[in-house]
Design an enzyme around this catalytic site. Structure first.
Site, PDB file in Angstrom:
ATOM      1  N   ASP A 161       0.844  -1.211   0.000  1.00  0.00           N
ATOM      2  CA  ASP A 161       0.000   0.000   0.000  1.00  0.00           C
ATOM      3  C   ASP A 161       0.872   1.250   0.000  1.00  0.00           C
ATOM      4  O   ASP A 161       0.550   2.229   0.638  1.00  0.00           O
ATOM      5  CB  ASP A 161      -0.909  -0.032   1.246  1.00  0.00           C
ATOM      6  N   LYS A 164       2.333   3.675  -5.904  1.00  0.00           N
ATOM      7  CA  LYS A 164       1.781   2.627  -6.760  1.00  0.00           C
ATOM      8  C   LYS A 164       2.784   2.102  -7.795  1.00  0.00           C
ATOM      9  O   LYS A 164       2.700   0.938  -8.179  1.00  0.00           O
ATOM     10  CB  LYS A 164       0.497   3.119  -7.430  1.00  0.00           C
ATOM     11  N   ASP A 189      -3.628  -2.973  -2.108  1.00  0.00           N
ATOM     12  CA  ASP A 189      -4.707  -1.980  -2.031  1.00  0.00           C
ATOM     13  C   ASP A 189      -4.707  -1.096  -3.280  1.00  0.00           C
ATOM     14  O   ASP A 189      -3.693  -0.992  -3.983  1.00  0.00           O
ATOM     15  CB  ASP A 189      -4.507  -1.113  -0.775  1.00  0.00           C
ATOM     16  N   ASN A 190      -5.835  -0.475  -3.538  1.00  0.00           N
ATOM     17  CA  ASN A 190      -5.977   0.591  -4.548  1.00  0.00           C
ATOM     18  C   ASN A 190      -5.715   0.124  -5.979  1.00  0.00           C
ATOM     19  O   ASN A 190      -5.290   0.934  -6.818  1.00  0.00           O
ATOM     20  CB  ASN A 190      -5.042   1.775  -4.232  1.00  0.00           C
ATOM     21  N   GLU A 219     -11.107   4.529  -0.045  1.00  0.00           N
ATOM     22  CA  GLU A 219     -11.313   4.816   1.363  1.00  0.00           C
ATOM     23  C   GLU A 219     -12.128   6.108   1.556  1.00  0.00           C
ATOM     24  O   GLU A 219     -11.880   7.103   0.903  1.00  0.00           O
ATOM     25  CB  GLU A 219      -9.973   4.929   2.113  1.00  0.00           C
TER      26      GLU A 219
HETATM   27  N1  SAM Z   1      -1.115   1.399   4.709  1.00  0.00           N
HETATM   28  C1  SAM Z   1      -1.530   2.662   5.293  1.00  0.00           C
HETATM   29  C2  SAM Z   1      -2.923   2.495   5.868  1.00  0.00           C
HETATM   30  O1  SAM Z   1      -3.773   1.885   5.193  1.00  0.00           O
HETATM   31  O2  SAM Z   1      -3.171   2.981   6.970  1.00  0.00           O
HETATM   32  C3  SAM Z   1      -1.533   3.775   4.282  1.00  0.00           C
HETATM   33  C4  SAM Z   1      -0.233   3.936   3.532  1.00  0.00           C
HETATM   34  S1  SAM Z   1      -0.228   5.362   2.469  1.00  0.00           S
HETATM   35  C5  SAM Z   1      -1.361   4.955   1.246  1.00  0.00           C
HETATM   36  C6  SAM Z   1       1.313   5.184   1.625  1.00  0.00           C
HETATM   37  C7  SAM Z   1       2.553   5.481   2.467  1.00  0.00           C
HETATM   38  O3  SAM Z   1       3.664   4.853   1.833  1.00  0.00           O
HETATM   39  C8  SAM Z   1       2.910   6.962   2.590  1.00  0.00           C
HETATM   40  O4  SAM Z   1       3.008   7.337   3.939  1.00  0.00           O
HETATM   41  C9  SAM Z   1       4.257   7.079   1.865  1.00  0.00           C
HETATM   42  O5  SAM Z   1       5.125   8.018   2.458  1.00  0.00           O
HETATM   43  C10 SAM Z   1       4.802   5.664   1.972  1.00  0.00           C
HETATM   44  N2  SAM Z   1       5.704   5.247   0.880  1.00  0.00           N
HETATM   45  C11 SAM Z   1       5.566   5.511  -0.431  1.00  0.00           C
HETATM   46  N3  SAM Z   1       6.530   4.926  -1.154  1.00  0.00           N
HETATM   47  C12 SAM Z   1       7.314   4.254  -0.278  1.00  0.00           C
HETATM   48  C13 SAM Z   1       8.484   3.436  -0.421  1.00  0.00           C
HETATM   49  N4  SAM Z   1       9.025   3.202  -1.611  1.00  0.00           N
HETATM   50  N5  SAM Z   1       9.016   2.897   0.700  1.00  0.00           N
HETATM   51  C14 SAM Z   1       8.455   3.127   1.922  1.00  0.00           C
HETATM   52  N6  SAM Z   1       7.348   3.908   2.109  1.00  0.00           N
HETATM   53  C15 SAM Z   1       6.782   4.454   1.027  1.00  0.00           C
HETATM   54 MG    MG Z   2      -4.213   2.382   0.085  1.00  0.00          MG
END
Ligand code: SAM
Ligand code: MG
Length: 243
Positions: A161, A164, A189-190, A219
């Site tokens: 998640d 993408k 997800d998504n 969501e």
């Molecule tokens: N899984 C969480 C929930 O449902 O409560 C939501 C996660 S949110 C959609 C995506 C998160 O992934 C963000 O906080 C972003 O900073 C982090 N993120 C994005 N790319 C990443 C990567 N390559 N490695 C680690 N974290 C990453």
């Molecule tokens: Mg998501």
């Protein structure tokens, strides 16, 4: 993965842009920091269910949160139970909503969650502490691609998640490092609101997984279509043996 530009999605994006500008002009803290304050003001410490309900309320009444949310959270909870986890790996922590949801489902076991934004990771750790789950969840700060090769153990469930365009490369890394075994579930997800074709082509066509697609909504939305893909590993990678 590109977002699907439906009228409902374009309306959502326009509202988000407005909120972003207002929050910037008012110098509001980051959303995870706002959530932490909201939880401290409105819930008792040590209550994961109340913590999740308050995050849902914040996302509906105040500002959108990119949590998995309550509707898709049920699909995720079912997958955690069905996997018999155990140990869970999550890519993308944000406010730790899904990490708390999954840890709350586990009778024993642990959630390792990866987050590359240090501000989000620090707020998530405090939210987890507020929920009383610090002993059950570890937040690793860094890019998933850097942390996955260091984990060195197997997980019954992986929740993907994060950003993408990283879904497929980071799943391939998980497979290469054999972090999943026969019966492990990979939950993405998504994959409805984004065009997830490369990821879906892999899990559906590589011959290693049995896949189920769960249509849902984005969501905290009643109008934006989304979906979750649950892939059960039937044929392990590497030499074909587990462990
Ligand atoms: N899984 C969480 C929930 O449902 O409560 C939501 C996660 S949110 C959609 C995506 C998160 O992934 C963000 O906080 C972003 O900073 C982090 N993120 C994005 N790319 C990443 C990567 N390559 N490695 C680690 N974290 C990453
Ligand atoms: Mg998501």
């Amino acid at each position: 993965m590109a977002v699907r530009k439906t009228p409902a999605m374009l309306g959502f994006a326009a509202r988000q842009a407005g909120h972003f500008i207002v929050d910037r002009l008012r110098s509001r803290p980051s959303r995870p920091r706002q959530v932490l304050q909201y939880l401290r003001d409105s819930t008792s410490p040590g209550d994961p269910a109340a913590t999740l309900a308050a995050m849902d309320e914040f996302a509906r009444k105040r500002r959108f949160l990119m949590n998995v949310g309550d509707e898709k959270g049920k699909i995720l909870s079912d997958a955690v139970r069905a996997s018999g986890a155990g140990n869970v790996l999550e890519l993308g922590t944000y406010c730790a909503y899904s990490a708390i949801l999954m840890a709350h489902q586990l009778r024993e076991g642990h959630v390792d969650t990866l987050e590359f934004n240090p501000e989000n990771a620090a707020a998530a750790e405090q939210i987890i502490e507020h929920a009383g789950l610090s002993a059950r969840i570890t937040v690793h700060t860094g890019a998933a691609a850097d942390i996955i090769p260091t984990l060195g153990r197997q997980f019954e469930l992986v929740f993907i998640d994060h950003w993408k365009d990283r879904y497929l490369p980071d799943l391939l890394l998980i497979e290469r490092h054999r972090l999943i075994k026969r019966g492990s579930r990979v939950v993405a997800d998504n994959i409805g609101m984004f065009d997830a074709t490369p990821y879906l082509d892999h899990v559906r066509d590589c011959g290693h997984y049995t896949n189920t697609n769960y249509p849902a909504h984005m969501e905290y939305s009643d109008t934006v279509y989304d979906a979750v893909e649950v892939s059960v590993l039937r044929q392990p990678f590497g030499d074909g043996e587990d462990g």
